[in-house]
Scaffold this motif. Structure first.
Motif, PDB file in Angstrom:
ATOM      1  N   LEU A  62       2.341  11.302  13.314  1.00 15.69           N
ATOM      2  CA  LEU A  62       1.713  10.240  14.083  1.00 15.69           C
ATOM      3  C   LEU A  62       2.693   9.069  14.128  1.00 15.69           C
ATOM      4  O   LEU A  62       3.179   8.620  13.085  1.00 15.69           O
ATOM      5  CB  LEU A  62       0.405   9.799  13.400  1.00 15.69           C
ATOM      6  N   LEU A  63       2.990   8.613  15.328  1.00 14.37           N
ATOM      7  CA  LEU A  63       3.875   7.457  15.504  1.00 14.37           C
ATOM      8  C   LEU A  63       3.057   6.340  16.120  1.00 14.37           C
ATOM      9  O   LEU A  63       2.550   6.465  17.227  1.00 14.37           O
ATOM     10  CB  LEU A  63       5.068   7.799  16.404  1.00 14.37           C
ATOM     11  N   LEU A  64       2.939   5.240  15.377  1.00 13.09           N
ATOM     12  CA  LEU A  64       2.147   4.099  15.833  1.00 13.09           C
ATOM     13  C   LEU A  64       3.055   3.007  16.361  1.00 13.09           C
ATOM     14  O   LEU A  64       4.128   2.757  15.811  1.00 13.09           O
ATOM     15  CB  LEU A  64       1.309   3.546  14.673  1.00 13.09           C
ATOM     16  N   ASP A  65       2.588   2.348  17.404  1.00 14.51           N
ATOM     17  CA  ASP A  65       3.292   1.197  17.952  1.00 14.51           C
ATOM     18  C   ASP A  65       3.008   0.008  17.037  1.00 14.51           C
ATOM     19  O   ASP A  65       1.852  -0.306  16.754  1.00 14.51           O
ATOM     20  CB  ASP A  65       2.785   0.928  19.367  1.00 14.51           C
ATOM     21  N   ARG A  66       4.043  -0.658  16.585  1.00 15.22           N
ATOM     22  CA  ARG A  66       3.892  -1.775  15.646  1.00 15.22           C
ATOM     23  C   ARG A  66       3.007  -2.874  16.218  1.00 15.22           C
ATOM     24  O   ARG A  66       2.303  -3.554  15.472  1.00 15.22           O
ATOM     25  CB  ARG A  66       5.270  -2.339  15.270  1.00 15.22           C
ATOM     26  N   SER A  67       2.993  -3.049  17.526  1.00 11.11           N
ATOM     27  CA  SER A  67       2.152  -4.090  18.117  1.00 11.11           C
ATOM     28  C   SER A  67       0.667  -3.787  17.955  1.00 11.11           C
ATOM     29  O   SER A  67      -0.162  -4.678  18.056  1.00 11.11           O
ATOM     30  CB  SER A  67       2.494  -4.304  19.591  1.00 11.11           C
ATOM     31  N   ALA A  68       0.318  -2.531  17.682  1.00 15.73           N
ATOM     32  CA  ALA A  68      -1.075  -2.145  17.489  1.00 15.73           C
ATOM     33  C   ALA A  68      -1.445  -2.070  16.011  1.00 15.73           C
ATOM     34  O   ALA A  68      -2.590  -1.793  15.669  1.00 15.73           O
ATOM     35  CB  ALA A  68      -1.342  -0.792  18.150  1.00 15.73           C
ATOM     36  N   GLY A 112       0.821  -1.196   0.000  1.00 16.53           N
ATOM     37  CA  GLY A 112       0.000   0.000   0.000  1.00 16.53           C
ATOM     38  C   GLY A 112       0.857   1.250   0.000  1.00 16.53           C
ATOM     39  O   GLY A 112       2.085   1.195   0.060  1.00 16.53           O
ATOM     40  N   PRO A 113       0.214   2.406  -0.057  1.00 16.45           N
ATOM     41  CA  PRO A 113       0.970   3.655  -0.159  1.00 16.45           C
ATOM     42  C   PRO A 113       1.627   4.043   1.171  1.00 16.45           C
ATOM     43  O   PRO A 113       1.185   3.641   2.240  1.00 16.45           O
ATOM     44  CB  PRO A 113      -0.098   4.675  -0.538  1.00 16.45           C
ATOM     45  N   VAL A 114       2.685   4.826   1.049  1.00 17.55           N
ATOM     46  CA  VAL A 114       3.298   5.439   2.222  1.00 17.55           C
ATOM     47  C   VAL A 114       2.399   6.614   2.602  1.00 17.55           C
ATOM     48  O   VAL A 114       2.115   7.474   1.777  1.00 17.55           O
ATOM     49  CB  VAL A 114       4.733   5.917   1.917  1.00 17.55           C
ATOM     50  N   LEU A 115       1.950   6.634   3.842  1.00 16.87           N
ATOM     51  CA  LEU A 115       1.104   7.728   4.300  1.00 16.87           C
ATOM     52  C   LEU A 115       2.003   8.807   4.887  1.00 16.87           C
ATOM     53  O   LEU A 115       2.674   8.568   5.899  1.00 16.87           O
ATOM     54  CB  LEU A 115       0.108   7.230   5.346  1.00 16.87           C
ATOM     55  N   PRO A 116       2.044   9.983   4.272  1.00 15.82           N
ATOM     56  CA  PRO A 116       2.911  11.043   4.780  1.00 15.82           C
ATOM     57  C   PRO A 116       2.567  11.389   6.226  1.00 15.82           C
ATOM     58  O   PRO A 116       1.408  11.503   6.594  1.00 15.82           O
ATOM     59  CB  PRO A 116       2.618  12.234   3.859  1.00 15.82           C
ATOM     60  N   GLY A 117       3.610  11.494   7.032  1.00 15.83           N
ATOM     61  CA  GLY A 117       3.435  11.881   8.425  1.00 15.83           C
ATOM     62  C   GLY A 117       3.075  10.741   9.361  1.00 15.83           C
ATOM     63  O   GLY A 117       2.954  10.943  10.556  1.00 15.83           O
ATOM     64  N   VAL A 118       2.908   9.532   8.831  1.00 14.92           N
ATOM     65  CA  VAL A 118       2.579   8.383   9.670  1.00 14.92           C
ATOM     66  C   VAL A 118       3.808   7.478   9.726  1.00 14.92           C
ATOM     67  O   VAL A 118       4.331   7.050   8.703  1.00 14.92           O
ATOM     68  CB  VAL A 118       1.360   7.596   9.135  1.00 14.92           C
ATOM     69  N   CYS A 119       4.256   7.208  10.931  1.00 17.25           N
ATOM     70  CA  CYS A 119       5.432   6.362  11.136  1.00 17.25           C
ATOM     71  C   CYS A 119       5.052   5.221  12.082  1.00 17.25           C
ATOM     72  O   CYS A 119       4.110   5.332  12.861  1.00 17.25           O
ATOM     73  CB  CYS A 119       6.579   7.168  11.738  1.00 17.25           C
ATOM     74  N   VAL A 120       5.824   4.154  11.996  1.00 13.61           N
ATOM     75  CA  VAL A 120       5.583   2.972  12.815  1.00 13.61           C
ATOM     76  C   VAL A 120       6.893   2.616  13.513  1.00 13.61           C
ATOM     77  O   VAL A 120       7.967   2.689  12.917  1.00 13.61           O
ATOM     78  CB  VAL A 120       5.100   1.791  11.941  1.00 13.61           C
ATOM     79  N   PHE A 121       6.777   2.235  14.791  1.00 19.35           N
ATOM     80  CA  PHE A 121       7.954   1.832  15.566  1.00 19.35           C
ATOM     81  C   PHE A 121       7.638   0.540  16.295  1.00 19.35           C
ATOM     82  O   PHE A 121       6.575   0.385  16.884  1.00 19.35           O
ATOM     83  CB  PHE A 121       8.330   2.924  16.581  1.00 19.35           C
ATOM     84  N   HIS A 122       8.586  -0.398  16.289  1.00 16.36           N
ATOM     85  CA  HIS A 122       8.403  -1.716  16.904  1.00 16.36           C
ATOM     86  C   HIS A 122       9.363  -1.858  18.081  1.00 16.36           C
ATOM     87  O   HIS A 122      10.516  -2.240  17.920  1.00 16.36           O
ATOM     88  CB  HIS A 122       8.659  -2.791  15.846  1.00 16.36           C
ATOM     89  N   TYR A 170      -1.510  -4.120  12.389  1.00 16.07           N
ATOM     90  CA  TYR A 170      -1.418  -5.469  11.835  1.00 16.07           C
ATOM     91  C   TYR A 170      -0.429  -5.506  10.673  1.00 16.07           C
ATOM     92  O   TYR A 170       0.483  -6.314  10.654  1.00 16.07           O
ATOM     93  CB  TYR A 170      -2.805  -5.948  11.404  1.00 16.07           C
ATOM     94  N   ILE A 171      -0.610  -4.640   9.688  1.00 19.47           N
ATOM     95  CA  ILE A 171       0.304  -4.551   8.544  1.00 19.47           C
ATOM     96  C   ILE A 171       0.471  -3.081   8.206  1.00 19.47           C
ATOM     97  O   ILE A 171      -0.474  -2.303   8.258  1.00 19.47           O
ATOM     98  CB  ILE A 171      -0.266  -5.289   7.304  1.00 19.47           C
ATOM     99  N   SER A 172       1.694  -2.728   7.848  1.00 19.41           N
ATOM    100  CA  SER A 172       1.951  -1.358   7.389  1.00 19.41           C
ATOM    101  C   SER A 172       3.012  -1.394   6.296  1.00 19.41           C
ATOM    102  O   SER A 172       3.728  -2.384   6.140  1.00 19.41           O
ATOM    103  CB  SER A 172       2.407  -0.474   8.553  1.00 19.41           C
ATOM    104  N   ASN A 173       3.096  -0.328   5.575  1.00 20.00           N
ATOM    105  CA  ASN A 173       4.124  -0.208   4.553  1.00 20.00           C
ATOM    106  C   ASN A 173       5.480  -0.121   5.258  1.00 20.00           C
ATOM    107  O   ASN A 173       5.661   0.728   6.141  1.00 20.00           O
ATOM    108  CB  ASN A 173       3.873   1.039   3.703  1.00 20.00           C
ATOM    109  N   PRO A 174       6.424  -0.980   4.909  1.00 18.91           N
ATOM    110  CA  PRO A 174       7.726  -0.975   5.575  1.00 18.91           C
ATOM    111  C   PRO A 174       8.462   0.365   5.471  1.00 18.91           C
ATOM    112  O   PRO A 174       9.292   0.675   6.315  1.00 18.91           O
ATOM    113  CB  PRO A 174       8.514  -2.072   4.861  1.00 18.91           C
TER     114      PRO A 174
END
Length: 192
Positions: free
Chosen positions: A148-154, A30-40, A156-160
């Motif tokens: 926005l920084l999302l916790d990877r545990s929350a 899927g697309p990269v959402l600008p301003g949305v990051c994921v951290f594990h 399911y799938i995101s663009n790497p």
């Protein structure tokens, strides 16, 4: 006496994220959402050199504690067998049994104290990693323009491409290459 489910728990909890991180990814993330990051965070703990040194250090401490407690268990088991085989004649007034019960209770209390120390030690080492990783994570958040920084545990799938974990691990490896520690006593106010 049970000998340390805590050892397995300590190591499993630090490495739990690595299996989840290797799950099959979709071919089109899927697309990269600008301003949305994921951290594990779990992957940081499992793959950073500091996290790996905590895993190794905790395994060392668990082994030490098991070695400390093993003689108590062996002694108690030997005495219990002697009491059982000797029957009433081996302990006519019950004093040996009472002494055995007191030693068994002391050994159990020691095991519980050591388990609490191992848990507390692990918490303090993870806290050390978190305190070192937090400013790095904030810097990466700002550099990447995350809103926005999302916790990877929350998630399911995101663009790497939105995942900032690798860069945080790289920088943490430089800032905190390893942690050396011994078993810590649980502070009195936390024992209650």
């Amino acid at each position: 006496m049970k000998l340390f489910a805590i050892g397995a728990f300590a190591l499993a909890s630090l490495a739990a994220g690595s299996a989840a991180a290797q799950a099959a990814a979709p071919t089109n993330p899927g697309p990269v959402l600008p301003g949305v990051c994921v951290f594990h965070n779990e992957r940081l703990l499992a793959q950073s050199t500091a996290g790996q040194s905590v895993q190794a250090g905790m395994q060392r401490l668990v082994t030490e504690v098991q070695g400390e407690l093993a003689p108590y268990g062996a002694s108690l088991q030997t005495e219990a067998q002697a009491l059982q085989q000797g029957g009433q004649a081996a302990d006519p007034d019950g004093s040996r049994m009472r002494a055995w019960q007191a030693r068994a209770q002391e050994a159990q209390q020691l095991e519980q104290r050591r388990q609490a120390e191992l848990q507390y030690t692990q918490q303090m080492q993870v806290r050390t990693i978190a305190q070192s990783a937090d400013p790095i994570l904030v810097a990466v958040y700002q550099e990447r323009g995350c809103g926005l920084l999302l916790d990877r545990s929350a998630v399911y799938i995101s663009n790497p491409a939105m995942d900032v974990t690798d860069i945080v691990i790289q920088r943490l490896n430089t800032a905190l290459p390893s942690i050396s520690f011994n078993r810590l006593e649980v502070p009195a106010q936390q024992q209650q």
